[in-house]
Design an enzyme around this catalytic site. Structure first.
Site, PDB file in Angstrom:
ATOM      1  N   THR A  35       0.834  -1.221   0.000  1.00  0.00           N
ATOM      2  CA  THR A  35       0.000   0.000   0.000  1.00  0.00           C
ATOM      3  C   THR A  35       0.864   1.265   0.000  1.00  0.00           C
ATOM      4  O   THR A  35       0.476   2.271  -0.579  1.00  0.00           O
ATOM      5  CB  THR A  35      -0.975   0.047   1.200  1.00  0.00           C
ATOM      6  OG1 THR A  35      -0.232  -0.144   2.396  1.00  0.00           O
ATOM      7  CG2 THR A  35      -2.051  -1.007   1.099  1.00  0.00           C
ATOM      8  N   PHE A  42      -6.961  -5.172  -0.075  1.00  0.00           N
ATOM      9  CA  PHE A  42      -8.261  -5.737  -0.440  1.00  0.00           C
ATOM     10  C   PHE A  42      -9.368  -5.399   0.545  1.00  0.00           C
ATOM     11  O   PHE A  42     -10.485  -5.099   0.149  1.00  0.00           O
ATOM     12  CB  PHE A  42      -8.135  -7.277  -0.573  1.00  0.00           C
ATOM     13  CG  PHE A  42      -7.240  -7.657  -1.715  1.00  0.00           C
ATOM     14  CD1 PHE A  42      -7.735  -7.716  -2.996  1.00  0.00           C
ATOM     15  CD2 PHE A  42      -5.898  -7.902  -1.502  1.00  0.00           C
ATOM     16  CE1 PHE A  42      -6.909  -8.027  -4.063  1.00  0.00           C
ATOM     17  CE2 PHE A  42      -5.049  -8.221  -2.558  1.00  0.00           C
ATOM     18  CZ  PHE A  42      -5.565  -8.273  -3.843  1.00  0.00           C
ATOM     19  N   ARG A  43      -9.035  -5.422   1.863  1.00  0.00           N
ATOM     20  CA  ARG A  43     -10.109  -5.367   2.851  1.00  0.00           C
ATOM     21  C   ARG A  43     -10.105  -4.118   3.715  1.00  0.00           C
ATOM     22  O   ARG A  43     -10.962  -3.991   4.583  1.00  0.00           O
ATOM     23  CB  ARG A  43     -10.058  -6.637   3.725  1.00  0.00           C
ATOM     24  CG  ARG A  43     -10.356  -7.864   2.909  1.00  0.00           C
ATOM     25  CD  ARG A  43     -10.212  -9.177   3.636  1.00  0.00           C
ATOM     26  NE  ARG A  43     -10.494 -10.269   2.702  1.00  0.00           N
ATOM     27  CZ  ARG A  43      -9.612 -10.744   1.814  1.00  0.00           C
ATOM     28  NH1 ARG A  43      -8.384 -10.258   1.778  1.00  0.00           N
ATOM     29  NH2 ARG A  43      -9.969 -11.702   0.984  1.00  0.00           N
ATOM     30  N   HIS A 126       0.078 -16.625  -4.510  1.00  0.00           N
ATOM     31  CA  HIS A 126      -1.121 -16.326  -5.306  1.00  0.00           C
ATOM     32  C   HIS A 126      -0.777 -15.962  -6.751  1.00  0.00           C
ATOM     33  O   HIS A 126      -1.545 -15.279  -7.417  1.00  0.00           O
ATOM     34  CB  HIS A 126      -1.927 -15.197  -4.646  1.00  0.00           C
ATOM     35  CG  HIS A 126      -2.613 -15.619  -3.374  1.00  0.00           C
ATOM     36  ND1 HIS A 126      -3.143 -14.743  -2.456  1.00  0.00           N
ATOM     37  CD2 HIS A 126      -2.848 -16.865  -2.867  1.00  0.00           C
ATOM     38  CE1 HIS A 126      -3.680 -15.422  -1.460  1.00  0.00           C
ATOM     39  NE2 HIS A 126      -3.499 -16.699  -1.668  1.00  0.00           N
ATOM     40  N   CYS A 134      -2.718 -18.508 -21.832  1.00  0.00           N
ATOM     41  CA  CYS A 134      -4.024 -18.743 -22.453  1.00  0.00           C
ATOM     42  C   CYS A 134      -4.795 -19.759 -21.604  1.00  0.00           C
ATOM     43  O   CYS A 134      -4.271 -20.835 -21.293  1.00  0.00           O
ATOM     44  CB  CYS A 134      -3.831 -19.271 -23.870  1.00  0.00           C
ATOM     45  SG  CYS A 134      -5.382 -19.772 -24.628  1.00  0.00           S
ATOM     46  N   CYS A 137      -5.495 -22.966 -24.298  1.00  0.00           N
ATOM     47  CA  CYS A 137      -4.476 -23.922 -24.775  1.00  0.00           C
ATOM     48  C   CYS A 137      -3.257 -23.967 -23.855  1.00  0.00           C
ATOM     49  O   CYS A 137      -2.362 -24.780 -24.051  1.00  0.00           O
ATOM     50  CB  CYS A 137      -4.046 -23.591 -26.215  1.00  0.00           C
ATOM     51  SG  CYS A 137      -2.962 -22.150 -26.338  1.00  0.00           S
ATOM     52  N   CYS A 155      -4.193 -19.933 -30.398  1.00  0.00           N
ATOM     53  CA  CYS A 155      -5.470 -20.631 -30.605  1.00  0.00           C
ATOM     54  C   CYS A 155      -6.680 -19.702 -30.624  1.00  0.00           C
ATOM     55  O   CYS A 155      -7.811 -20.169 -30.800  1.00  0.00           O
ATOM     56  CB  CYS A 155      -5.661 -21.698 -29.532  1.00  0.00           C
ATOM     57  SG  CYS A 155      -6.193 -21.031 -27.947  1.00  0.00           S
ATOM     58  N   SER A 194      -4.222  -9.395   6.409  1.00  0.00           N
ATOM     59  CA  SER A 194      -5.306  -9.542   7.392  1.00  0.00           C
ATOM     60  C   SER A 194      -5.424 -10.988   7.860  1.00  0.00           C
ATOM     61  O   SER A 194      -6.188 -11.274   8.775  1.00  0.00           O
ATOM     62  CB  SER A 194      -6.630  -9.086   6.778  1.00  0.00           C
ATOM     63  OG  SER A 194      -6.953  -9.913   5.669  1.00  0.00           O
ATOM     64  N   ASN A 215       1.505  -5.138  11.302  1.00  0.00           N
ATOM     65  CA  ASN A 215       0.328  -4.777  10.500  1.00  0.00           C
ATOM     66  C   ASN A 215      -0.279  -3.496  11.054  1.00  0.00           C
ATOM     67  O   ASN A 215      -0.067  -3.150  12.214  1.00  0.00           O
ATOM     68  CB  ASN A 215      -0.707  -5.920  10.582  1.00  0.00           C
ATOM     69  CG  ASN A 215      -1.579  -6.022   9.355  1.00  0.00           C
ATOM     70  OD1 ASN A 215      -1.072  -6.087   8.237  1.00  0.00           O
ATOM     71  ND2 ASN A 215      -2.887  -6.018   9.537  1.00  0.00           N
TER      72      ASN A 215
HETATM   73  P1  OAD Z   1      -6.006  -7.629   3.031  1.00  0.00           P
HETATM   74  O1  OAD Z   1      -6.492  -6.402   2.342  1.00  0.00           O
HETATM   75  O2  OAD Z   1      -7.008  -8.632   3.461  1.00  0.00           O
HETATM   76  O3  OAD Z   1      -5.162  -7.234   4.324  1.00  0.00           O
HETATM   77  C1  OAD Z   1      -4.179  -6.249   4.275  1.00  0.00           C
HETATM   78  C2  OAD Z   1      -3.786  -5.887   5.695  1.00  0.00           C
HETATM   79  O4  OAD Z   1      -2.697  -4.973   5.624  1.00  0.00           O
HETATM   80  C3  OAD Z   1      -4.899  -5.183   6.476  1.00  0.00           C
HETATM   81  O5  OAD Z   1      -5.033  -5.819   7.747  1.00  0.00           O
HETATM   82  C4  OAD Z   1      -4.403  -3.742   6.646  1.00  0.00           C
HETATM   83  O6  OAD Z   1      -4.740  -3.203   7.916  1.00  0.00           O
HETATM   84  C5  OAD Z   1      -2.908  -3.910   6.539  1.00  0.00           C
HETATM   85  N1  OAD Z   1      -2.182  -2.767   5.968  1.00  0.00           N
HETATM   86  C6  OAD Z   1      -2.570  -1.909   5.002  1.00  0.00           C
HETATM   87  N2  OAD Z   1      -1.593  -1.038   4.703  1.00  0.00           N
HETATM   88  C7  OAD Z   1      -0.537  -1.341   5.514  1.00  0.00           C
HETATM   89  C8  OAD Z   1       0.771  -0.817   5.684  1.00  0.00           C
HETATM   90  N3  OAD Z   1       1.208   0.213   4.979  1.00  0.00           N
HETATM   91  N4  OAD Z   1       1.576  -1.413   6.588  1.00  0.00           N
HETATM   92  C9  OAD Z   1       1.131  -2.462   7.344  1.00  0.00           C
HETATM   93  N5  OAD Z   1      -0.087  -2.997   7.228  1.00  0.00           N
HETATM   94  C10 OAD Z   1      -0.921  -2.456   6.323  1.00  0.00           C
HETATM   95  O7  OAD Z   1      -4.887  -8.279   2.060  1.00  0.00           O
HETATM   96  P2  OAD Z   1      -4.249  -9.752   2.130  1.00  0.00           P
HETATM   97  O8  OAD Z   1      -4.262 -10.265   3.513  1.00  0.00           O
HETATM   98  O9  OAD Z   1      -2.984  -9.710   1.393  1.00  0.00           O
HETATM   99  O10 OAD Z   1      -6.075 -13.008  -3.019  1.00  0.00           O
HETATM  100  O11 OAD Z   1      -5.323 -10.545   1.279  1.00  0.00           O
HETATM  101  C11 OAD Z   1      -5.116 -11.897   1.011  1.00  0.00           C
HETATM  102  C12 OAD Z   1      -5.671 -12.245  -0.344  1.00  0.00           C
HETATM  103  O12 OAD Z   1      -7.035 -11.804  -0.446  1.00  0.00           O
HETATM  104  C13 OAD Z   1      -4.996 -11.540  -1.507  1.00  0.00           C
HETATM  105  O13 OAD Z   1      -3.783 -12.153  -1.897  1.00  0.00           O
HETATM  106  C14 OAD Z   1      -6.026 -11.637  -2.582  1.00  0.00           C
HETATM  107  C15 OAD Z   1      -7.255 -11.280  -1.783  1.00  0.00           C
HETATM  108  O14 OAD Z   1      -8.442 -11.764  -2.243  1.00  0.00           O
HETATM  109  C16 OAD Z   1      -6.303 -13.289  -4.295  1.00  0.00           C
HETATM  110  O15 OAD Z   1      -6.551 -12.434  -5.130  1.00  0.00           O
HETATM  111  C17 OAD Z   1      -6.219 -14.742  -4.618  1.00  0.00           C
HETATM  112 ZN    ZN Z   2      -4.404 -20.396 -26.691  1.00  0.00          ZN
END
Ligand code: OAD
Ligand code: ZN
Length: 247
Positions: A35, A42-43, A126, A134, A137, A155, A194, A215
């Protein structure tokens, strides 16, 4: 809450000593690691999933049934990367690997910033959105073709990023190597995730050594770690680095 969590909370100097003492350290990162490079997570309040339902754009269902929507979403994500680059935290982690302080990074991030910053041993749990293939194919494709909404040159099929979609399994080698590394780790440092997404959220608990969680939001998982540091990834890594280079 574990007593030592309270005692050790935010104790950067102690963490620096753990890093120096550990003979095998693994770093596990999530979207919060990127970030500070300008990529939304994401969340959080500005995260991708606040306005979008992942199953409608980032799933096997979307790929099969809503290809245009799926493609638009990933083109947007790929374009977001264009003006962003790794930050000081990515560079510090790469430097720790060179200095033998970190053995590998397991990441949920698909931006390849750890590689770009110079880390070599990176497990992409991930996949990534820097390369495409593709769906029909299996041939490798060109990222530019995907962004220009072209079809597979072999293809005529549907190009897609090499990212793990909801409904797909994780890359076998990367996930197994990450599990193996964490099993033998003396120290695991979890940064910017998260820990809501299975199975990666189970990985830290395979570690028999010390577990640290850095975090912005630590409340939910703090009891499971030996130390929690509520803070930004880049700033915190910079603070740790200062202690590491102090003596
Ligand atoms: P999340 O968005 O779920 O969590 C990110 C965490 O980072 C949150 O708890 C924030 O508070 C924290 N955060 C944000 N900025 C920060 C910073 N500068 N320093 C420290 N902490 C910070 O993202 P992920 O846990 O990575 O999967 O999500 C897991 C998976 O969910 C992703 O890889 C993606 C998503 O769906 C796929 O696309 C398959
Ligand atoms: Zn193809």
């Amino acid at each position: 809450m574990k007593n030592n969590v309270l005692e050790n909370n935010g104790n950067i100097e102690l963490l620096a000593s753990w890093i120096k003492e550990s003979k095998y350290t693994v770093v596990l990162t999530g979207a919060g690691m990127s970030t500070e490079s300008g990529i939304p997570d994401f969340r959080s309040k500005d995260g991708w999933w606040k306005n979008l339902d992942p199953t409608t754009v980032a799933s096997t269902y979307a790929l099969e049934n809503k290809y245009d929507l799926f493609r638009d979403f990933y083109i947007m994500r790929i374009n977001t990367l264009k003006n962003c680059k790794p930050h000081i935290g990515h560079k510090i982690l790469a430097d720790w690997e060179k200095r033998g302080l970190v053995q590998c990074i397991a990441t949920q991030n698909v931006d390849r910033f750890h590689h770009e910053a110079g880390s070599k041993n990176v497990y992409e749990l991930h996949g990534n959105i820097r390369t495409v293939k593709c769906e029909d194919c299996g041939a490798n494709g060109q990222l530019e073709d995907f962004v220009m909404k072209k079809s597979c040159s072999k293809c005529g099929g549907r190009l897609r990023p090499n990212v793990v979609l909801f409904g797909e399994s994780l890359p076998y080698d990367d996930f197994n190597n990450a599990m193996e590394a964490i099993r033998k780790a003396e120290l695991v440092i979890v940064i910017g995730t998260s820990l809501q997404v299975y199975p990666v959220n189970q990985l830290p608990y395979l570690c028999k050594g010390k577990k640290v969680y850095i975090n912005m939001d630590v409340d939910y998982h703090s009891r499971n770690f030996d130390m929690v540091i509520k803070g930004k990834a880049g700033n915190t890594l910079l603070d740790i680095e200062k202690y590491l280079t102090k003596n």
